[in-house]
Design a protein around this motif. Structure first.
Motif, PDB file in Angstrom:
ATOM      1  N   ILE A 226       0.574  -1.342   0.144  1.00 42.90           N
ATOM      2  CA  ILE A 226      -0.268  -0.223   0.439  1.00 42.90           C
ATOM      3  C   ILE A 226       0.625   1.275  -0.120  1.00 42.90           C
ATOM      4  N   ARG A 227       1.470   0.923   0.426  1.00 39.90           N
ATOM      5  CA  ARG A 227       3.070   2.318   1.196  1.00 39.90           C
ATOM      6  C   ARG A 227       3.417   2.906  -0.500  1.00 39.90           C
ATOM      7  N   ARG A 228       3.503   1.731  -0.937  1.00 39.56           N
ATOM      8  CA  ARG A 228       5.240   1.730  -2.465  1.00 39.56           C
ATOM      9  C   ARG A 228       3.596   2.431  -3.312  1.00 39.56           C
ATOM     10  N   ALA A 229       2.701   1.890  -2.910  1.00 38.79           N
ATOM     11  CA  ALA A 229       1.708   2.086  -4.174  1.00 38.79           C
ATOM     12  C   ALA A 229       1.767   3.662  -3.996  1.00 38.79           C
ATOM     13  N   LYS A 230       1.960   4.357  -3.144  1.00 40.48           N
ATOM     14  CA  LYS A 230       1.699   5.557  -3.558  1.00 40.48           C
ATOM     15  C   LYS A 230       2.599   6.489  -2.525  1.00 40.48           C
ATOM     16  N   LEU A 231       3.441   6.250  -1.580  1.00 39.54           N
ATOM     17  CA  LEU A 231       4.677   6.636  -1.439  1.00 39.54           C
ATOM     18  C   LEU A 231       5.956   7.054  -2.166  1.00 39.54           C
ATOM     19  N   PRO A 232       6.441   7.796  -2.072  1.00 41.65           N
ATOM     20  CA  PRO A 232       8.515   8.197  -2.925  1.00 41.65           C
ATOM     21  C   PRO A 232       8.977   7.683  -2.006  1.00 41.65           C
ATOM     22  N   ASP A 233       9.958   6.601  -2.781  1.00 38.32           N
ATOM     23  CA  ASP A 233      11.092   5.841  -2.245  1.00 38.32           C
ATOM     24  C   ASP A 233      11.804   7.240  -1.508  1.00 38.32           C
ATOM     25  N   PRO A 234      12.509   7.924  -0.140  1.00 37.76           N
ATOM     26  CA  PRO A 234      13.752   8.689  -0.127  1.00 37.76           C
ATOM     27  C   PRO A 234      14.600   7.949  -0.483  1.00 37.76           C
ATOM     28  N   ALA A 235      14.952   7.284  -1.334  1.00 39.03           N
ATOM     29  CA  ALA A 235      16.143   6.577  -1.687  1.00 39.03           C
ATOM     30  C   ALA A 235      16.116   7.281  -3.364  1.00 39.03           C
ATOM     31  N   VAL A 236      15.344   7.198  -3.992  1.00 42.59           N
ATOM     32  CA  VAL A 236      15.162   7.824  -5.224  1.00 42.59           C
ATOM     33  C   VAL A 236      14.366   9.220  -5.489  1.00 42.59           C
ATOM     34  N   ILE A 237      13.271   9.455  -4.817  1.00 40.00           N
ATOM     35  CA  ILE A 237      12.857  10.761  -4.058  1.00 40.00           C
ATOM     36  C   ILE A 237      13.019  11.816  -3.037  1.00 40.00           C
ATOM     37  N   GLY A 238      14.258  12.505  -2.995  1.00 41.17           N
ATOM     38  CA  GLY A 238      14.460  12.856  -1.438  1.00 41.17           C
ATOM     39  C   GLY A 238      12.150  13.652  -1.232  1.00 41.17           C
ATOM     40  N   ASN A 239      12.414  12.934   0.191  1.00 39.10           N
ATOM     41  CA  ASN A 239      11.085  13.701   0.643  1.00 39.10           C
ATOM     42  C   ASN A 239      11.096  13.429   1.872  1.00 39.10           C
ATOM     43  N   ALA A 240      10.173  13.965   2.944  1.00 39.08           N
ATOM     44  CA  ALA A 240      10.250  13.480   4.751  1.00 39.08           C
ATOM     45  C   ALA A 240       8.838  12.833   5.044  1.00 39.08           C
ATOM     46  N   GLY A 241       8.485  12.219   3.686  1.00 37.74           N
ATOM     47  CA  GLY A 241       7.121  11.208   4.063  1.00 37.74           C
ATOM     48  C   GLY A 241       6.619  12.139   4.476  1.00 37.74           C
ATOM     49  N   SER A 242       5.146  12.401   5.200  1.00 38.06           N
ATOM     50  CA  SER A 242       3.807  12.946   4.881  1.00 38.06           C
ATOM     51  C   SER A 242       4.292  14.146   5.964  1.00 38.06           C
ATOM     52  N   PHE A 243       4.328  15.878   4.841  1.00 39.47           N
ATOM     53  CA  PHE A 243       4.368  16.819   5.356  1.00 39.47           C
ATOM     54  C   PHE A 243       3.442  17.177   5.681  1.00 39.47           C
ATOM     55  N   PHE A 244       1.905  16.624   6.111  1.00 36.99           N
ATOM     56  CA  PHE A 244       1.397  17.952   6.677  1.00 36.99           C
ATOM     57  C   PHE A 244       0.335  17.001   7.763  1.00 36.99           C
ATOM     58  N   LYS A 245       0.055  17.435   8.900  1.00 31.90           N
ATOM     59  CA  LYS A 245      -0.535  17.109   9.975  1.00 31.90           C
ATOM     60  C   LYS A 245      -1.720  16.328   9.425  1.00 31.90           C
ATOM     61  N   ASN A 246      -2.639  15.282   9.561  1.00 29.12           N
ATOM     62  CA  ASN A 246      -4.430  15.118   9.198  1.00 29.12           C
ATOM     63  C   ASN A 246      -4.617  16.336  10.313  1.00 29.12           C
ATOM     64  N   PRO A 247      -5.464  18.017   9.905  1.00 28.10           N
ATOM     65  CA  PRO A 247      -6.052  18.406  11.046  1.00 28.10           C
ATOM     66  C   PRO A 247      -7.369  17.929  12.089  1.00 28.10           C
ATOM     67  N   ILE A 248      -7.084  18.162  13.489  1.00 26.70           N
ATOM     68  CA  ILE A 248      -8.718  17.424  14.102  1.00 26.70           C
ATOM     69  C   ILE A 248      -9.326  18.702  14.351  1.00 26.70           C
ATOM     70  N   VAL A 249     -10.456  18.526  13.704  1.00 26.88           N
ATOM     71  CA  VAL A 249     -11.307  19.373  13.954  1.00 26.88           C
ATOM     72  C   VAL A 249     -12.789  19.133  14.894  1.00 26.88           C
ATOM     73  N   SER A 250     -13.369  19.806  15.105  1.00 29.41           N
ATOM     74  CA  SER A 250     -14.810  19.721  15.755  1.00 29.41           C
ATOM     75  C   SER A 250     -16.152  19.385  14.964  1.00 29.41           C
ATOM     76  N   GLU A 251     -17.159  19.082  15.763  1.00 24.58           N
ATOM     77  CA  GLU A 251     -18.177  18.175  15.100  1.00 24.58           C
ATOM     78  C   GLU A 251     -18.447  19.260  14.268  1.00 24.58           C
ATOM     79  N   ASP A 252     -18.734  20.646  14.542  1.00 27.63           N
ATOM     80  CA  ASP A 252     -19.839  21.828  14.134  1.00 27.63           C
ATOM     81  C   ASP A 252     -18.398  22.237  13.058  1.00 27.63           C
TER      82      ASP A 252
END
Length: 342
Positions: A226-252
């Protein structure tokens, strides 16, 4: 030239951060055991200087050369500490590659970390960030850790409660930031083992394969696929994985956003709040595949920023800020970066 033979000078950090960003450490010491930390702290030359702890460099955006003394964590060792009726207690050196430990613990018959396979970085960085993926957080498998106080030089041991784990957060990102270095981490791997499959993509794998009771190795392999299908290998393309946190919001807040955009990807949390998929928000703003300078948004996953070739830290930061402004303008949500920007 440094008078201390163990202190390296003018070390390139380009190969020591997964984004592949150029920077030089004025002074670097390799930490292979607790005594190495104390040697640095006792040094007349660098003992009182500011320190930067560096693991696998997978959670770092370097925008400048590093004047702080870099402590490169290289503590090794993997061992079974205790076999209990309810769990295996396993200890890993902080300098080990995280994915290697996940794979090796399964091979040795100590499963439980498989959902966290292929997350870049080292064991020592895992508690700092409280890494998580596919329905599991590191805190769910954490027992305790050892480290060294960078002020006193004394050894420290912290249990789970003392680490103050939160969503991609811990005591090491606030109260103890820059004040402690982690040398060993112990994990509590539950017995009997039960797969954690309550995640949409894993549920799909169960349905596709017809394997209702997968083995630890099977879950590991699914996660890697699953990860390899959508995330780049840092050894091939420089990256730091997920760059932003998934935001937490209220029900409203969640209801308001759904009212404006019914397709927003959201997950209910146990406390009544909702987690929104940051990657979906970024993609909805049209950023997938776009670039600013030599920094870009990965074509297969908008949550990942990549180095398209010889990018510098300033380009990554500029791109990240543009994305933040775009998402806030459309959804009224401020995205928070996961990596440390230095």
């Amino acid at each position: 030239m440094s008078s201390a033979p163990w202190l390296e000078t003018d070390v390139s950090l380009k190969a020591l951060n997964t984004f592949g960003l150029p920077a030089t450490a004025r002074r670097l010491a390799r930490i292979r055991e607790d005594a190495d930390v104390r040697r640095v702290l006792d040094s007349p030359e660098v003992g009182r200087a500011a320190k930067l702890v560096l693991g696998g460099g997978s959670n770092l955006v370097l925008t400048r050369d590093v004047d702080e003394v870099v402590l490169k964590v290289e503590v090794g060792g993997l061992r079974l500490v205790q076999t209990r009726d309810d769990a295996f207690i396993v200890e890993a050196g902080a300098g080990l590659t995280w994915h290697d430990v996940v794979t090796e613990t399964i091979a040795r018959g100590w499963p439980g970390l498989e959902n966290l396979a292929l997350i870049p970085g080292t064991v020592g960085a895992a508690p700092v960030q409280n890494i998580g993926a596919y329905g599991l957080e590191m805190a769910d498998r954490f027992d305790s850790l050892d480290g060294v106080d960078l002020v006193t030089g004394l050894g420290i041991t912290l249990n789970r409660a003392q680490c103050l784990f939160g969503y991609r957060d811990s005591v090491f990102k606030n109260v103890l930031a820059g004040k402690a270095i982690i040398t060993r981490v112990r994990f509590r791997l539950p017995r009997p083992w039960q797969p954690v499959l309550g995640y949409l993509e894993l549920e799909r794998k169960v349905a596709e394969t017809g394997i209702a009771e997968p083995s630890p190795r099977q879950v590991h392999d699914w996660i890697c696929g699953i990860r390899r299908a959508k995330l780049p290998d840092p050894a091939v393309i420089g990256n730091a994985g997920s760059f932003f946190k998934n935001p937490i919001v209220s029900e409203d807040q969640c209801r308001d956003i759904i009212g404006r955009d019914p397709h927003v990807v959201h997950y209910p949390m146990a406390d009544g709040t909702f987690k929104l998929a940051a990657g979906w928000l970024i993609d909805a703003c049209g950023w997938k595949g776009k670039s600013i300078g030599r920094a870009g948004v990965y074509e297969k996953q908008a949550l990942v920023l990549v180095n398209r070739g010889d990018a510098i830290g300033a380009e990554v930061v500029t791109l990240a800020k543009a994305i933040q402004e775009s998402v806030y303008g459309r959804f009224g949500i401020r995205l928070e970066p996961e990596p440390v920007v230095l």
